[in-house]
Enzyme design. Structure first.
Site, mmCIF file in Angstrom:
data_model
loop_
_atom_site.group_PDB
_atom_site.id
_atom_site.type_symbol
_atom_site.label_atom_id
_atom_site.label_comp_id
_atom_site.label_asym_id
_atom_site.label_seq_id
_atom_site.Cartn_x
_atom_site.Cartn_y
_atom_site.Cartn_z
ATOM 1 N N CYS A 1 -44.361 -11.775 22.319
ATOM 2 C CA CYS A 1 -43.622 -10.498 22.945
ATOM 3 C C CYS A 1 -44.440 -8.994 22.687
ATOM 4 O O CYS A 1 -44.898 -8.104 23.522
ATOM 5 C CB CYS A 1 -42.485 -10.336 22.633
ATOM 6 S SG CYS A 1 -41.325 -11.833 23.245
HETATM 7 N N1 NAD Z 1 -40.684 -16.521 22.319
HETATM 8 C C1 NAD Z 1 -39.997 -15.356 22.263
HETATM 9 O O1 NAD Z 1 -39.571 -15.149 21.228
HETATM 10 C C2 NAD Z 1 -39.654 -14.689 23.325
HETATM 11 C C3 NAD Z 1 -38.394 -13.662 23.031
HETATM 12 C C4 NAD Z 1 -37.907 -13.095 24.210
HETATM 13 C C5 NAD Z 1 -38.755 -13.048 25.619
HETATM 14 N N2 NAD Z 1 -39.712 -13.971 25.682
HETATM 15 C C6 NAD Z 1 -40.332 -14.135 26.934
HETATM 16 O O2 NAD Z 1 -39.869 -15.457 27.525
HETATM 17 C C7 NAD Z 1 -40.888 -15.874 28.359
HETATM 18 C C8 NAD Z 1 -41.371 -17.340 27.871
HETATM 19 O O3 NAD Z 1 -41.583 -17.263 26.585
HETATM 20 P P1 NAD Z 1 -41.673 -18.525 25.731
HETATM 21 O O4 NAD Z 1 -41.893 -17.951 24.337
HETATM 22 O O5 NAD Z 1 -40.655 -19.549 25.694
HETATM 23 O O6 NAD Z 1 -42.969 -19.228 26.236
HETATM 24 P P2 NAD Z 1 -43.128 -20.857 25.896
HETATM 25 O O7 NAD Z 1 -44.893 -21.079 26.115
HETATM 26 O O8 NAD Z 1 -42.853 -21.461 24.675
HETATM 27 O O9 NAD Z 1 -42.672 -21.712 27.022
HETATM 28 C C9 NAD Z 1 -42.971 -21.538 28.310
HETATM 29 C C10 NAD Z 1 -42.681 -23.121 29.070
HETATM 30 O O10 NAD Z 1 -43.024 -22.858 30.494
HETATM 31 C C11 NAD Z 1 -43.673 -23.953 31.089
HETATM 32 N N3 NAD Z 1 -44.176 -23.409 32.415
HETATM 33 C C12 NAD Z 1 -45.522 -22.820 32.781
HETATM 34 N N4 NAD Z 1 -45.186 -22.873 33.928
HETATM 35 C C13 NAD Z 1 -44.365 -23.358 34.372
HETATM 36 C C14 NAD Z 1 -44.010 -23.847 35.883
HETATM 37 N N5 NAD Z 1 -44.550 -23.221 36.814
HETATM 38 N N6 NAD Z 1 -42.821 -24.359 35.910
HETATM 39 C C15 NAD Z 1 -42.189 -24.832 34.835
HETATM 40 N N7 NAD Z 1 -42.714 -24.734 33.506
HETATM 41 C C16 NAD Z 1 -43.576 -24.018 33.400
HETATM 42 C C17 NAD Z 1 -44.712 -24.112 30.030
HETATM 43 O O11 NAD Z 1 -45.017 -25.498 30.064
HETATM 44 C C18 NAD Z 1 -43.881 -23.907 28.788
HETATM 45 O O12 NAD Z 1 -43.306 -25.243 28.129
HETATM 46 C C19 NAD Z 1 -42.132 -15.049 28.472
HETATM 47 O O13 NAD Z 1 -42.160 -13.903 29.338
HETATM 48 C C20 NAD Z 1 -42.007 -14.328 27.001
HETATM 49 O O14 NAD Z 1 -42.354 -12.932 26.989
HETATM 50 C C21 NAD Z 1 -40.174 -14.766 24.403
#
Ligand code: NAD
Length: 439
Positions: free
Chosen positions: A272
């Site tokens: 993030c």
């Molecule tokens: N990790 C954090 O602490 C956090 C906190 C707040 C916000 N975010 C935001 O949340 C969002 C997700 O982050 P995350 O850390 O969970 O990512 P992540 O990479 O852990 O998980 C994302 C998942 O989405 C899947 N994916 C990708 N394309 C896809 C599609 N077309 N259809 C279905 N699944 C698909 C991937 O395979 C993966 O499993 C991002 O925008 C991030 O900035 C993350």
């Protein structure tokens, strides 16, 4: 449409689908299951779906037993079959939002997800984007793709944005305990999204539009990036004049108002804070405005690993050793304490720089048993080395990059010859302080 969906939500009969089963998606599923909803989880990564179906977790703070129970009792159905998107009443999008090579927003995961939804969209569904992004994405990027279904937002289907505020590894705040900001594309969508989240989280904060909700998330992350950059800069200045920045922050935070403590470190990490502010700079450039705070904070924060390596070189020099050929063990490759997530972790940049200086590198991380391959770093395959007294004593320098709670810092200092500490993790260690250098 809206009335039926609202009733289903209030009676917890609505099926909640989460798209993207990563660090954000899985905890969100857990919050809705705990609230009594049946959930579906969609991911394009079949390996993840198969693991979940086999009752195995791939995220440290989500227990495999919990996954197994939910899958067996059908409270949670993981699938890679996007045709089943129509089975859920609510679709929450939690896919990645990285930067492109040129550091511009890379919305391809959001766009691909919206395309899949538009093929399956049916009247009466609510779609909420949770991925972090710039203001305007929900209405101007997701909205038009969903409209390809021929359905109309506000009457046939509903569209909102609600930023994820997950803080992985923080035992005090799980997804259900963090207030959720919610903004709709129009009033019916806003009302439905508010009704949905108020079933599963402690407090819902409705805002005027999806754009306000999108901007809110970027403000929160930019605020952190800028303040961390400021303390990182002060750390370097105070060090030059013989003042310990951690002592200064500990004193300043006794002020009961007007000050919030931020802590310096070896550089920014995680999905993030190093990334999201640049979504806003990109938008600002499109509007002909500079975002100087964001750029400057980025510059300072990304220069931190080089500063830390300079401190390591100075500390080795005091002991009469060059960096070349020195044995250095990096403690912690996860981007922050007590998590297993290495994304954007500054430890990799530290290891790259140390390895360019021909140090003999090892690492230890209780949460990351094998050094993962990272896109921008060329490091050899390595396994986490156990921290035995003999191993520590054989190192010329132990570099604390991540302050995991699992570490016994007294033990580490006792058996090491030199400890460079980027997190003040050894702050409470009493014996052997002469071996510690802060960086
Ligand atoms: N990790 C954090 O602490 C956090 C906190 C707040 C916000 N975010 C935001 O949340 C969002 C997700 O982050 P995350 O850390 O969970 O990512 P992540 O990479 O852990 O998980 C994302 C998942 O989405 C899947 N994916 C990708 N394309 C896809 C599609 N077309 N259809 C279905 N699944 C698909 C991937 O395979 C993966 O499993 C991002 O925008 C991030 O900035 C993350």
């Amino acid at each position: 449409m809206a009335v039926e969906l609202e009733r289903a939500v209030r009676e917890k009969k609505a099926v909640v689908g989460v798209i993207g089963l990563g660090y954000v998606g899985l905890p969100l599923i857990r919050a809705f299951v705990a609230a009594g909803f049946r959930t579906m989880g969609f991911d394009v990564d079949r390996a993840k779906v198969d693991q979940l179906l086999a009752g195995k977790s791939y995220i440290g703070h989500i227990a495999s037993e919990w996954i197994r129970d939910c899958v067996e009792s059908q409270k949670f159905t993981p699938t890679a079959d996007m045709a089943r998107l129509s089975e859920a009443d609510v679709l929450l999008i939690c896919v990645p939002t990285p930067l492109s090579e040129s550091r511009d927003p890379d919305l391809r995961y959001i766009e691909a997800t919206a395309e899949e939804i538009s093929k399956a969209l049916r009247p009466g569904q609510l779609v909420v984007l949770e991925s972090t992004t710039y203001p305007g994405t929900t209405r101007d990027v997701v909205g038009p793709i969903l409209a390809k279904s021929g359905l109309k937002v506000g009457s046939d289907f509903f569209l909102a944005y609600s930023p994820e505020r997950e803080d992985p590894g923080n035992p005090d705040y799980t997804a259900s305990g963090i207030p959720k900001v919610v903004g709709g594309a129009e009033p019916a969508s806003a009302r439905l999204a508010e009704a949905l989240y108020s079933q599963a989280v402690v407090n819902v904060v409705p805002v005027a539009s999806c754009e306000v909700a999108e901007a809110c998330k970027i403000l929160e992350n930019t605020y952190r990036s800028v303040n961390i950059a400021m303390v990182n800069e002060l750390k370097m200045l105070f060090d030059k004049i013989g003042i310990d920045v951690w002592d200064v922050i500990a004193a300043a935070k006794t002020k009961p108002f007007g000050f919030q403590a931020f802590y310096p470190g070896p550089g920014l990490g995680g999905h993030c804070i190093p990334i999201d502010p640049f979504y806003l700079s990109w938008l600002a450039r499109k509007h002909g405005m500079p975002t100087r705070f964001i750029e400057l904070a980025g510059e300072i924060n990304t220069s931190m690993p080089a500063y830390v390596v300079r401190r390591v070189i100075e500390a080795l020099n005091e002991a009469g050793k060059p960096l070349k050929g020195s044995r250095i063990c990096v403690l912690g490759v996860a981007y922050k304490k007590d998590v297993d997530d290495p994304r954007e972790s500054p430890s990799f940049e530290l290891m790259d720089l140390l390895s360019a200086g021909r140090a003999i590198l090892t690492y230890n991380d209780p949460h990351v048993p094998q050094l993962p391959k990272m896109r921008h770093h060329e490091l050899p395959a390595m396994a986490s080395t156990p921290l035995t007294p003999e191993f520590l004593a054989g190192q010329d320098c132990v570099l604390i990059a991540t302050d995991h709670s699992a570490y016994d810092y007294d033990f580490i200092v006792k058996h090491s010859r030199l400890v460079v500490d980027t997190r003040n993790a050894t702050g409470k260690v009493r014996q052997g302080r002469e071996k510690i250098r802060k960086a």
